[in-house]
Write a protein that holds these residues in place. Structure first.
Motif, PDB file in Angstrom:
ATOM      1  N   GLU A 184       0.753  -1.099   0.084  1.00 55.10           N
ATOM      2  CA  GLU A 184      -0.054   0.056  -0.034  1.00 55.10           C
ATOM      3  C   GLU A 184       0.985   1.379  -0.002  1.00 55.10           C
ATOM      4  N   LYS A 252       6.144   2.236   0.679  1.00 54.10           N
ATOM      5  CA  LYS A 252       5.104   1.283   0.885  1.00 54.10           C
ATOM      6  C   LYS A 252       4.952   0.514   2.104  1.00 54.10           C
ATOM      7  N   LYS A 253       3.736   0.322   2.311  1.00 52.82           N
ATOM      8  CA  LYS A 253       3.358  -0.490   3.702  1.00 52.82           C
ATOM      9  C   LYS A 253       3.149  -2.050   3.144  1.00 52.82           C
TER      10      LYS A 253
END
Length: 255
Positions: A184, A252-253
């Motif tokens: 994400e 980004k996660k």
């Protein structure tokens, strides 16, 4: 046809030649599909990250389709020492690096085809908490940069992030531009937490670098060696060089 890496570390190359670029490495216990088998080289696809390349036919062992599927569905157990060794039932001694897979490991033993192996060192298994990614990353500090490398004796930027996540039970793809398509998107560094990934691009806008975010605007990444630098909205600031070395593209996660 299916195979498994039965040596400590073997090169995965871009073409079927010893002088071809090493694009990745296989570690002991990695299993794969043989896409094409030539006289001296095989084109393979690794199960773990679907990465493709060429390996020397002398440097792997064939396995059955049943064993391939068994390894593909069973929880992986990895060696937890920087370097250690296993012994076989025929008294062969094989060194293995951090993150080597121990197939069907139980009570310090495992079997590949008919050969038994023994291992007495530390192991990692299962899905570990996100903060463990940082601890695993620190294990690689000062490892020299090696294009295509995946071990504490030489590693590239995406190999480093992949291995830190792998040891905690999480899958990343092999190259930084592939990893950048996972997870994400976060809008700001302030939204990130330790263990998230930061990606960096070149003047053409291509993703060329990745690192693991730490606390307090720092990042651990492989650049010359695995090192810790400052991360800001422009990118990575190297205090030794007193300049920015990488331009931030996206955070980004993944977990």
């Amino acid at each position: 046809m299916f195979g498994i890496c039965n040596l400590s570390i073997i090169p995965v190359r871009a073409e079927a030649s010893d002088i071809s670029e090493m694009t990745s490495q296989m570690l002991f216990g990695d299993h794969f599909t043989v896409l094409e088998r030539g006289k001296y080289w095989s084109k393979i696809r690794l199960f773990f990250d679907q990465y493709e390349g060429y390996i020397d036919n002398k440097q792997y062992e064939e396995i059955s389709e049943d064993l391939f599927h068994q390894l593909s569905t069973k929880e992986a157990i990895y060696s937890g020492e920087i370097i250690d060794f296993i012994t076989s039932s025929t008294n062969d001694l094989i060194t293995i690096p951090l993150g080597a897979r121990l197939p069907n490991f139980s009570q310090n033993e495992f079997v590949i085809n008919a050969k038994k192996y023994q291992y007495d060192g530390a192991i990692f298994s299962g899905i570990l908490p996100k903060n463990e990614i940082i601890q695993k990353a620190f294990t690689y500090l000062n490892t020299p940069f090696l294009w295509g490398g995946k071990t504490p004796f030489g590693i590239d930027c995406s190999g480093f992030t992949q291995m830190a996540y792998k040891l905690c039970g999480h899958k990343l793809l092999r190259d930084s531009k592939q990893q950048a398509k996972q997870g994400e998107v976060l809008s700001f560094i302030e939204e990130s937490e330790p263990g998230d990934l930061a990606f960096f691009d070149n003047e053409e806008g291509e993703i060329i670098h990745v690192g693991i975010i730490l606390n307090d605007y720092h990042i651990i990444h492989a650049h010359g060696k695995v090192r810790i630098d400052t991360l800001d909205h422009s990118g990575i600031f190297n205090a030794d060089l007193q300049k920015h070395t990488h331009k931030l593209r996206v955070i980004k996660k993944l977990i």
